[in-house]
Motif scaffolding. Structure first.
Motif, mmCIF file in Angstrom:
data_model
loop_
_atom_site.group_PDB
_atom_site.id
_atom_site.type_symbol
_atom_site.label_atom_id
_atom_site.label_comp_id
_atom_site.label_asym_id
_atom_site.label_seq_id
_atom_site.Cartn_x
_atom_site.Cartn_y
_atom_site.Cartn_z
ATOM 1 N N ALA A 16 -14.455 3.734 -1.281
ATOM 2 C CA ALA A 16 -14.478 3.383 -2.703
ATOM 3 C C ALA A 16 -13.059 3.315 -3.267
ATOM 4 O O ALA A 16 -12.743 2.439 -4.078
ATOM 5 C CB ALA A 16 -15.317 4.392 -3.473
ATOM 6 N N ASN A 17 -12.189 4.218 -2.823
ATOM 7 C CA ASN A 17 -10.799 4.207 -3.294
ATOM 8 C C ASN A 17 -10.090 2.923 -2.877
ATOM 9 O O ASN A 17 -9.293 2.355 -3.640
ATOM 10 C CB ASN A 17 -10.040 5.414 -2.746
ATOM 11 N N THR A 18 -10.357 2.459 -1.671
ATOM 12 C CA THR A 18 -9.716 1.241 -1.175
ATOM 13 C C THR A 18 -10.062 0.030 -2.037
ATOM 14 O O THR A 18 -9.235 -0.866 -2.239
ATOM 15 C CB THR A 18 -10.136 0.977 0.282
ATOM 16 N N ALA A 19 -11.274 0.014 -2.599
ATOM 17 C CA ALA A 19 -11.719 -1.121 -3.395
ATOM 18 C C ALA A 19 -11.487 -0.925 -4.892
ATOM 19 O O ALA A 19 -11.743 -1.841 -5.675
ATOM 20 C CB ALA A 19 -13.211 -1.373 -3.141
ATOM 21 N N ASP A 20 -11.007 0.237 -5.286
ATOM 22 C CA ASP A 20 -10.866 0.530 -6.721
ATOM 23 C C ASP A 20 -9.828 -0.377 -7.372
ATOM 24 O O ASP A 20 -8.687 -0.461 -6.904
ATOM 25 C CB ASP A 20 -10.458 1.993 -6.907
ATOM 26 N N PRO A 21 -10.193 -1.070 -8.475
ATOM 27 C CA PRO A 21 -9.262 -2.022 -9.090
ATOM 28 C C PRO A 21 -8.047 -1.359 -9.724
ATOM 29 O O PRO A 21 -6.975 -1.976 -9.801
ATOM 30 C CB PRO A 21 -10.124 -2.725 -10.152
ATOM 31 N N VAL A 22 -8.172 -0.125 -10.171
ATOM 32 C CA VAL A 22 -7.033 0.559 -10.791
ATOM 33 C C VAL A 22 -6.050 1.027 -9.725
ATOM 34 O O VAL A 22 -4.838 0.815 -9.838
ATOM 35 C CB VAL A 22 -7.513 1.742 -11.659
ATOM 36 N N LEU A 23 -6.548 1.643 -8.674
ATOM 37 C CA LEU A 23 -5.661 2.055 -7.586
ATOM 38 C C LEU A 23 -4.941 0.866 -6.972
ATOM 39 O O LEU A 23 -3.770 0.974 -6.567
ATOM 40 C CB LEU A 23 -6.459 2.791 -6.505
ATOM 41 N N ASN A 24 -5.615 -0.268 -6.920
ATOM 42 C CA ASN A 24 -5.009 -1.448 -6.300
ATOM 43 C C ASN A 24 -3.919 -2.078 -7.155
ATOM 44 O O ASN A 24 -3.163 -2.925 -6.670
ATOM 45 C CB ASN A 24 -6.084 -2.480 -5.963
ATOM 46 N N VAL A 25 -3.823 -1.676 -8.411
ATOM 47 C CA VAL A 25 -2.725 -2.147 -9.256
ATOM 48 C C VAL A 25 -1.415 -1.491 -8.821
ATOM 49 O O VAL A 25 -0.331 -2.045 -9.001
ATOM 50 C CB VAL A 25 -3.027 -1.833 -10.743
ATOM 51 N N ILE A 26 -1.515 -0.309 -8.224
ATOM 52 C CA ILE A 26 -0.334 0.429 -7.774
ATOM 53 C C ILE A 26 0.124 -0.150 -6.436
ATOM 54 O O ILE A 26 -0.594 -0.098 -5.443
ATOM 55 C CB ILE A 26 -0.662 1.929 -7.627
ATOM 56 N N GLU A 27 1.310 -0.704 -6.413
ATOM 57 C CA GLU A 27 1.767 -1.462 -5.245
ATOM 58 C C GLU A 27 1.990 -0.580 -4.023
ATOM 59 O O GLU A 27 1.585 -0.927 -2.918
ATOM 60 C CB GLU A 27 3.064 -2.200 -5.587
ATOM 61 N N TRP A 28 2.647 0.574 -4.215
ATOM 62 C CA TRP A 28 3.052 1.378 -3.079
ATOM 63 C C TRP A 28 1.970 2.403 -2.728
ATOM 64 O O TRP A 28 1.493 3.143 -3.575
ATOM 65 C CB TRP A 28 4.370 2.103 -3.370
ATOM 66 N N GLU A 29 1.608 2.434 -1.441
ATOM 67 C CA GLU A 29 0.575 3.361 -0.982
ATOM 68 C C GLU A 29 0.978 4.814 -1.228
ATOM 69 O O GLU A 29 0.136 5.659 -1.560
ATOM 70 C CB GLU A 29 0.302 3.139 0.509
ATOM 71 N N ARG A 30 2.259 5.115 -1.080
ATOM 72 C CA ARG A 30 2.735 6.478 -1.319
ATOM 73 C C ARG A 30 2.509 6.895 -2.770
ATOM 74 O O ARG A 30 2.221 8.061 -3.051
ATOM 75 C CB ARG A 30 4.224 6.567 -0.965
ATOM 76 N N ARG A 31 2.644 5.938 -3.695
ATOM 77 C CA ARG A 31 2.413 6.238 -5.100
ATOM 78 C C ARG A 31 0.922 6.442 -5.367
ATOM 79 O O ARG A 31 0.543 7.311 -6.150
ATOM 80 C CB ARG A 31 2.962 5.105 -5.972
ATOM 81 N N ARG A 32 0.072 5.658 -4.714
ATOM 82 C CA ARG A 32 -1.376 5.845 -4.885
ATOM 83 C C ARG A 32 -1.787 7.242 -4.458
ATOM 84 O O ARG A 32 -2.694 7.831 -5.037
ATOM 85 C CB ARG A 32 -2.144 4.822 -4.046
ATOM 86 N N ALA A 33 -1.134 7.756 -3.432
ATOM 87 C CA ALA A 33 -1.497 9.069 -2.884
ATOM 88 C C ALA A 33 -1.336 10.181 -3.910
ATOM 89 O O ALA A 33 -1.974 11.238 -3.790
ATOM 90 C CB ALA A 33 -0.660 9.366 -1.641
#
Length: 206
Positions: free
Chosen positions: A157-174
């Motif tokens: 679900a996190n992988t498909a989340d539209p808000v998380l996907n706005v964050i470009e860097w994976e480290r920042r999403r973490a």
């Protein structure tokens, strides 16, 4: 005679001072005004779903705990429905979906008990992963900070989340993903908040 228009100056911003706890969490400041602190009961006794605890610490740019923080949390119930008249669907009797906690004055730790929220339909119809919204204020913060807690065991679900996907860097999403552990059979999610510096938590515009 034409009058000259005068424009009022913008009121200067001010940080949340030492009296914020008296007004918003008086019990923690030693004032027994209410029988129960406002906003501490997030889910209520009738909420269905998995009971969880969320806890963490707020640190500044040097890594030191910030000990006078107030956090407000909003969340949907286990069916992904908010306790709001504009949200379609019903919630359990007593489910508020809103809570308010402060950090411990000695350690800077904070925490609350609730139920794990379900996926929520966003404004554009896209499904958002289960999450809890947080608003953070403290001395030194001019404007309240908005962030979200996501759950590490909701990877798909996190992988498909539209808000998380706005964050470009994976480290920042973490920085928005809470870590899960079991403690005496209860799911506990750890979510530490870094106000600035390396691995600063992602904060959103309102």
């Amino acid at each position: 005679m034409r009058q000259k228009l005068e424009y009022l100056k913008e009121t200067p911003s001010q940080t949340a001072g030492p009296y914020v706890h008296i007004g918003l969490a008086p019990g923690a400041a030693g004032f027994e005004i209410y029988g129960q602190e406002l906003g501490w009961d997030i889910a209520g006794p009738n909420a269905k779903g998995e009971r969880i605890r969320v806890e963490g610490v707020v640190t500044d740019g040097t890594g030191s705990p910030v000990k006078d923080v107030l956090l407000e949390a909003w969340q949907a119930n286990a069916d992904g429905i908010y306790a709001h008249p504009e949200h379609t669907g019903e919630v359990e009797d007593g489910f508020r979906g809103w809570g308010r906690v402060i950090t411990d004055f000695e350690t800077g730790e904070w925490g609350f008990d609730t139920v794990k929220p379900g996926p929520v339909t966003g404004r554009n119809g896209q499904m958002m992963a289960p999450h809890i919204n947080l608003w953070i204020v403290a001395r030194g913060i001019n404007v309240g900070l908005n962030t979200r807690i996501y759950f590490e065991d909701e990877a798909a679900a996190n992988t498909a989340d539209p808000v998380l996907n706005v964050i470009e860097w994976e480290r920042r999403r973490a920085t928005l993903i809470a870590k899960r552990e079991l403690r005496d059979g209860l799911a506990v999610y750890r979510f530490d908040i870094r106000l600035q510096g390396e691995d600063e938590t992602v904060f959103f515009d309102t």
